[in-house]
Design a protein around this motif. Structure first.
Motif, PDB file in Angstrom:
ATOM      1  N   ASN A 196      42.433  39.920  54.020  1.00 19.99           N
ATOM      2  CA  ASN A 196      42.166  41.086  53.182  1.00 19.99           C
ATOM      3  C   ASN A 196      43.335  41.365  52.257  1.00 19.99           C
ATOM      4  O   ASN A 196      43.156  41.687  51.083  1.00 19.99           O
ATOM      5  CB  ASN A 196      41.895  42.327  54.037  1.00 19.99           C
ATOM      6  N   GLY A 197      44.547  41.268  52.775  1.00 21.20           N
ATOM      7  CA  GLY A 197      45.741  41.516  51.973  1.00 21.20           C
ATOM      8  C   GLY A 197      45.887  40.520  50.838  1.00 21.20           C
ATOM      9  O   GLY A 197      46.217  40.895  49.710  1.00 21.20           O
ATOM     10  N   MET A 198      45.618  39.258  51.127  1.00 25.16           N
ATOM     11  CA  MET A 198      45.712  38.225  50.083  1.00 25.16           C
ATOM     12  C   MET A 198      44.658  38.447  49.006  1.00 25.16           C
ATOM     13  O   MET A 198      44.940  38.342  47.815  1.00 25.16           O
ATOM     14  CB  MET A 198      45.561  36.835  50.713  1.00 25.16           C
ATOM     15  N   ILE A 199      43.440  38.751  49.426  1.00 23.22           N
ATOM     16  CA  ILE A 199      42.360  38.995  48.473  1.00 23.22           C
ATOM     17  C   ILE A 199      42.644  40.240  47.650  1.00 23.22           C
ATOM     18  O   ILE A 199      42.488  40.250  46.425  1.00 23.22           O
ATOM     19  CB  ILE A 199      41.008  39.126  49.206  1.00 23.22           C
ATOM     20  N   ALA A 200      43.067  41.301  48.324  1.00 25.90           N
ATOM     21  CA  ALA A 200      43.358  42.561  47.628  1.00 25.90           C
ATOM     22  C   ALA A 200      44.451  42.361  46.591  1.00 25.90           C
ATOM     23  O   ALA A 200      44.362  42.888  45.475  1.00 25.90           O
ATOM     24  CB  ALA A 200      43.762  43.639  48.624  1.00 25.90           C
ATOM     25  N   LYS A 201      45.458  41.584  46.925  1.00 23.66           N
ATOM     26  CA  LYS A 201      46.555  41.332  45.977  1.00 23.66           C
ATOM     27  C   LYS A 201      46.017  40.691  44.708  1.00 23.66           C
ATOM     28  O   LYS A 201      46.364  41.090  43.598  1.00 23.66           O
ATOM     29  CB  LYS A 201      47.625  40.446  46.618  1.00 23.66           C
ATOM     30  N   ARG A 202      45.168  39.693  44.852  1.00 21.93           N
ATOM     31  CA  ARG A 202      44.609  39.010  43.679  1.00 21.93           C
ATOM     32  C   ARG A 202      43.697  39.940  42.880  1.00 21.93           C
ATOM     33  O   ARG A 202      43.748  39.954  41.645  1.00 21.93           O
ATOM     34  CB  ARG A 202      43.854  37.755  44.117  1.00 21.93           C
ATOM     35  N   ILE A 203      42.872  40.723  43.562  1.00 19.43           N
ATOM     36  CA  ILE A 203      41.983  41.656  42.873  1.00 19.43           C
ATOM     37  C   ILE A 203      42.797  42.686  42.104  1.00 19.43           C
ATOM     38  O   ILE A 203      42.476  43.016  40.957  1.00 19.43           O
ATOM     39  CB  ILE A 203      41.010  42.320  43.872  1.00 19.43           C
ATOM     40  N   VAL A 204      43.871  43.178  42.700  1.00 14.58           N
ATOM     41  CA  VAL A 204      44.735  44.146  42.030  1.00 14.58           C
ATOM     42  C   VAL A 204      45.372  43.520  40.789  1.00 14.58           C
ATOM     43  O   VAL A 204      45.438  44.151  39.734  1.00 14.58           O
ATOM     44  CB  VAL A 204      45.802  44.693  42.999  1.00 14.58           C
ATOM     45  N   GLU A 205      45.823  42.275  40.898  1.00 19.84           N
ATOM     46  CA  GLU A 205      46.400  41.583  39.732  1.00 19.84           C
ATOM     47  C   GLU A 205      45.386  41.516  38.588  1.00 19.84           C
ATOM     48  O   GLU A 205      45.723  41.772  37.435  1.00 19.84           O
ATOM     49  CB  GLU A 205      46.841  40.172  40.113  1.00 19.84           C
ATOM     50  N   LEU A 206      44.163  41.158  38.918  1.00 21.86           N
ATOM     51  CA  LEU A 206      43.117  41.061  37.899  1.00 21.86           C
ATOM     52  C   LEU A 206      42.787  42.434  37.315  1.00 21.86           C
ATOM     53  O   LEU A 206      42.577  42.569  36.107  1.00 21.86           O
ATOM     54  CB  LEU A 206      41.861  40.419  38.490  1.00 21.86           C
ATOM     55  N   ALA A 207      42.742  43.445  38.175  1.00 23.87           N
ATOM     56  CA  ALA A 207      42.441  44.798  37.704  1.00 23.87           C
ATOM     57  C   ALA A 207      43.563  45.335  36.819  1.00 23.87           C
ATOM     58  O   ALA A 207      43.298  46.025  35.832  1.00 23.87           O
ATOM     59  CB  ALA A 207      42.197  45.721  38.890  1.00 23.87           C
ATOM     60  N   LYS A 208      44.801  45.017  37.158  1.00 29.27           N
ATOM     61  CA  LYS A 208      45.924  45.442  36.317  1.00 29.27           C
ATOM     62  C   LYS A 208      45.825  44.822  34.929  1.00 29.27           C
ATOM     63  O   LYS A 208      46.276  45.405  33.954  1.00 29.27           O
ATOM     64  CB  LYS A 208      47.257  45.067  36.960  1.00 29.27           C
ATOM     65  N   ALA A 209      45.225  43.639  34.861  1.00 24.15           N
ATOM     66  CA  ALA A 209      45.033  42.965  33.576  1.00 24.15           C
ATOM     67  C   ALA A 209      43.842  43.546  32.812  1.00 24.15           C
ATOM     68  O   ALA A 209      43.577  43.150  31.684  1.00 24.15           O
ATOM     69  CB  ALA A 209      44.840  41.468  33.789  1.00 24.15           C
ATOM     70  N   GLY A 210      43.109  44.486  33.456  1.00 21.67           N
ATOM     71  CA  GLY A 210      42.038  45.178  32.746  1.00 21.67           C
ATOM     72  C   GLY A 210      40.632  44.909  33.235  1.00 21.67           C
ATOM     73  O   GLY A 210      39.690  45.559  32.774  1.00 21.67           O
ATOM     74  N   GLU A 211      40.444  43.950  34.149  1.00 21.96           N
ATOM     75  CA  GLU A 211      39.087  43.644  34.605  1.00 21.96           C
ATOM     76  C   GLU A 211      38.556  44.767  35.502  1.00 21.96           C
ATOM     77  O   GLU A 211      39.261  45.254  36.369  1.00 21.96           O
ATOM     78  CB  GLU A 211      39.070  42.317  35.376  1.00 21.96           C
ATOM     79  N   ARG A 212      37.298  45.145  35.302  1.00 25.11           N
ATOM     80  CA  ARG A 212      36.673  46.186  36.112  1.00 25.11           C
ATOM     81  C   ARG A 212      35.288  45.792  36.634  1.00 25.11           C
ATOM     82  O   ARG A 212      34.665  46.541  37.343  1.00 25.11           O
ATOM     83  CB  ARG A 212      36.546  47.505  35.315  1.00 25.11           C
ATOM     84  N   ASN A 213      34.826  44.608  36.300  1.00 24.90           N
ATOM     85  CA  ASN A 213      33.531  44.131  36.770  1.00 24.90           C
ATOM     86  C   ASN A 213      33.724  43.523  38.162  1.00 24.90           C
ATOM     87  O   ASN A 213      34.464  42.548  38.321  1.00 24.90           O
ATOM     88  CB  ASN A 213      32.993  43.082  35.800  1.00 24.90           C
ATOM     89  N   PRO A 214      33.055  44.066  39.208  1.00 25.04           N
ATOM     90  CA  PRO A 214      33.286  43.550  40.559  1.00 25.04           C
ATOM     91  C   PRO A 214      32.906  42.079  40.723  1.00 25.04           C
ATOM     92  O   PRO A 214      33.555  41.360  41.481  1.00 25.04           O
ATOM     93  CB  PRO A 214      32.436  44.453  41.455  1.00 25.04           C
ATOM     94  N   HIS A 215      31.884  41.622  40.009  1.00 23.13           N
ATOM     95  CA  HIS A 215      31.511  40.207  40.093  1.00 23.13           C
ATOM     96  C   HIS A 215      32.616  39.322  39.526  1.00 23.13           C
ATOM     97  O   HIS A 215      32.945  38.284  40.104  1.00 23.13           O
ATOM     98  CB  HIS A 215      30.195  39.942  39.360  1.00 23.13           C
ATOM     99  N   LEU A 216      33.197  39.731  38.413  1.00 25.46           N
ATOM    100  CA  LEU A 216      34.273  38.945  37.817  1.00 25.46           C
ATOM    101  C   LEU A 216      35.562  39.056  38.625  1.00 25.46           C
ATOM    102  O   LEU A 216      36.331  38.086  38.705  1.00 25.46           O
ATOM    103  CB  LEU A 216      34.508  39.371  36.368  1.00 25.46           C
ATOM    104  N   LEU A 217      35.804  40.205  39.247  1.00 24.80           N
ATOM    105  CA  LEU A 217      36.968  40.338  40.128  1.00 24.80           C
ATOM    106  C   LEU A 217      36.824  39.404  41.326  1.00 24.80           C
ATOM    107  O   LEU A 217      37.782  38.722  41.708  1.00 24.80           O
ATOM    108  CB  LEU A 217      37.127  41.786  40.584  1.00 24.80           C
ATOM    109  N   CYS A 218      35.636  39.359  41.892  1.00 24.03           N
ATOM    110  CA  CYS A 218      35.371  38.454  43.016  1.00 24.03           C
ATOM    111  C   CYS A 218      35.553  37.005  42.587  1.00 24.03           C
ATOM    112  O   CYS A 218      36.240  36.224  43.242  1.00 24.03           O
ATOM    113  CB  CYS A 218      33.961  38.688  43.548  1.00 24.03           C
ATOM    114  N   GLU A 219      34.956  36.655  41.475  1.00 22.99           N
ATOM    115  CA  GLU A 219      35.066  35.285  40.961  1.00 22.99           C
ATOM    116  C   GLU A 219      36.522  34.918  40.719  1.00 22.99           C
ATOM    117  O   GLU A 219      36.975  33.828  41.068  1.00 22.99           O
ATOM    118  CB  GLU A 219      34.271  35.150  39.671  1.00 22.99           C
TER     119      GLU A 219
END
Length: 72
Positions: free
Chosen positions: A37-60
């Protein structure tokens, strides 16, 4: 201590999107432990900080897999 989505300071509307993306990623990978969970959350946070907000694209982006269309 693993990073969590709570460590990412965002508006209230964005947190549910990040939680959906985390759950989608966990289910896609079949993972359930806190370390993963921590590893996944870290990557999702990195992507979100870059501006992504679509959950499908965050997952991808978190796993290199499009849950709606296969491997990217």
């Amino acid at each position: 201590m693993p990073i969590t989505l709570d460590d990412f300071d965002v508006d209230p509307e964005t947190k549910p999107v990040l939680r959906v993306a985390l759950e989608m990623t966990r289910v896609s990978l079949g993972l359930a432990d806190d370390f993963a969970n921590g590893m996944i959350a870290k990557r999702i946070v990195e992507l979100a900080k870059a501006g992504e907000r679509n959950p499908h694209l965050l997952c991808e982006g978190a796993i290199g897999y499009d849950p709606l269309g296969g491997r990217s």
